[in-house]
Design an enzyme around this catalytic site. Structure first.
Site, PDB file in Angstrom:
ATOM      1  N   LEU A  81      29.223  -0.607  56.877  1.00 41.17           N
ATOM      2  CA  LEU A  81      29.752   0.378  55.940  1.00 41.17           C
ATOM      3  C   LEU A  81      30.810  -0.359  55.130  1.00 41.17           C
ATOM      4  CD1 LEU A  81      30.331   3.643  58.043  1.00 41.17           C
ATOM      5  CD2 LEU A  81      28.521   3.214  56.380  1.00 41.17           C
ATOM      6  N   ASP A  82      30.808  -0.193  53.809  1.00 44.26           N
ATOM      7  CA  ASP A  82      31.797  -0.921  53.024  1.00 44.26           C
ATOM      8  C   ASP A  82      33.199  -0.372  53.305  1.00 44.26           C
ATOM      9  OD1 ASP A  82      32.692   1.039  50.979  1.00 44.26           O
ATOM     10  OD2 ASP A  82      30.650   0.916  50.233  1.00 44.26           O
ATOM     11  N   MET A  83      34.179  -1.098  52.848  1.00 44.70           N
ATOM     12  CA  MET A  83      35.580  -0.802  53.164  1.00 44.70           C
ATOM     13  C   MET A  83      35.986   0.609  52.758  1.00 44.70           C
ATOM     14  SD  MET A  83      38.849  -3.099  52.032  1.00 44.70           S
ATOM     15  CE  MET A  83      40.531  -2.721  52.517  1.00 44.70           C
ATOM     16  N   TYR A  84      35.396   1.118  51.687  1.00 44.02           N
ATOM     17  CA  TYR A  84      35.796   2.416  51.152  1.00 44.02           C
ATOM     18  C   TYR A  84      34.847   3.547  51.547  1.00 44.02           C
ATOM     19  CZ  TYR A  84      38.768  -0.728  48.547  1.00 44.02           C
ATOM     20  OH  TYR A  84      39.677  -1.700  48.222  1.00 44.02           O
ATOM     21  N   ARG A  93      25.939   3.968  46.586  1.00 48.45           N
ATOM     22  CA  ARG A  93      26.801   3.919  45.400  1.00 48.45           C
ATOM     23  C   ARG A  93      26.004   3.484  44.167  1.00 48.45           C
ATOM     24  NH1 ARG A  93      32.226   4.257  46.770  1.00 48.45           N
ATOM     25  NH2 ARG A  93      32.669   4.000  48.994  1.00 48.45           N
TER      26      ARG A  93
END
Length: 242
Positions: free
Chosen positions: A105-108, A195
């Site tokens: 999962l990306d940081m955001y 995204r």
């Protein structure tokens, strides 16, 4: 003990996922009995000596651990971060064995993330051919139109790659704030895929949360907290990959 593939042995020892171990082998970072290994090499764990980056890889006969974490925003999904940022492993420090994230999962992005020391499980859950669904809730700018949802359902080009058909539905439309909240279900794991999908249809993601992996839901797990997966939950994911 029968011979097994080198990358499986390394994954079982908690080095990394099987696919990542394959990359280590290809890049020449792995030796077997003092000789640089090649992809496809098989070993006998009881007889052969495996080295990764000059250190002997020890076969540990330890219990398998499967953890479900509700990842907060601001943590990176890596074992080691070159920029010294907080990683998801900082949230499970009380675990007494080395675990690795199952996918990313990306940081955001917040939400469901599994960590384990079972390399074969990592392979089964992350490989696209097993088509394990991941459910996301995305809050996007603008008012989503039905025709845009149809584009996502058919698949969109996110930069040299056409996504597989997604399951999509509207959760909420807020015309006053000019935002939409949608649920997207995919079974791929491309970098920042959700995204990019939303941006492709003209809507920038303002918040992204993974609510489910397969049938495993994190609605009762507070952000930043974790729990062990039940036997039934583990079997539900492995059943899809058999």
């Amino acid at each position: 003990m029968e011979e097994i593939r080198l990358q499986k042995f390394m994954a079982d020892c908690g080095i990394a996922s099987r696919r990542k171990c394959e990359e280590y082998i290809i890049s020449g970072q792995v030796k077997v009995n003092g000789i640089v290994a090649e992809l496809g090499t098989k070993i006998n764990p009881k007889q052969d000596v495996v080295e990764y980056n000059g250190k002997k890889v020890k076969y540990l006969n330890i219990d398998k651990v499967y953890i479900l974490l509700n990842k907060p925003i601001g943590y990176v999904t890596t074992v080691n971060d070159q920029f010294s940022r907080q990683t998801v492993l900082d949230l499970v420090k009380e675990i007494n064995t080395r675990v690795v994230p199952v996918g990313r999962l990306d940081m955001y992005t917040s939400g469901a993330l599994i960590l384990t020391n079972d390399g074969e499980f990592v392979y089964k859950v992350t490989h696209p051919k097993y088509e394990i669904e991941k459910t996301y809730v995305a809050t996007v700018t603008g008012i989503i139109q039905k025709k845009e949802l149809e584009e996502l359902r058919k698949g969109v080009d996110i930069g040299g790659y056409i996504t597989k058909p997604a399951k999509v539905k509207i959760i909420k439309i807020d015309e006053e704030k000019n935002i939409s909240r949608i649920e997207i279900v995919i079974h791929e794991g491309k970098n920042r895929e959700v995204r990019k999908m939303c941006e492709k249809i003209g809507h920038k993601v303002r918040a992204l949360h993974r609510s489910k992996i397969g049938k495993i839901d994190i609605k009762d797990l507070k952000i930043g907290n974790w729990r062990y997966l039940s036997k039934n939950e583990i079997e539900s994911l492995c059943k899809n990959s058999n």
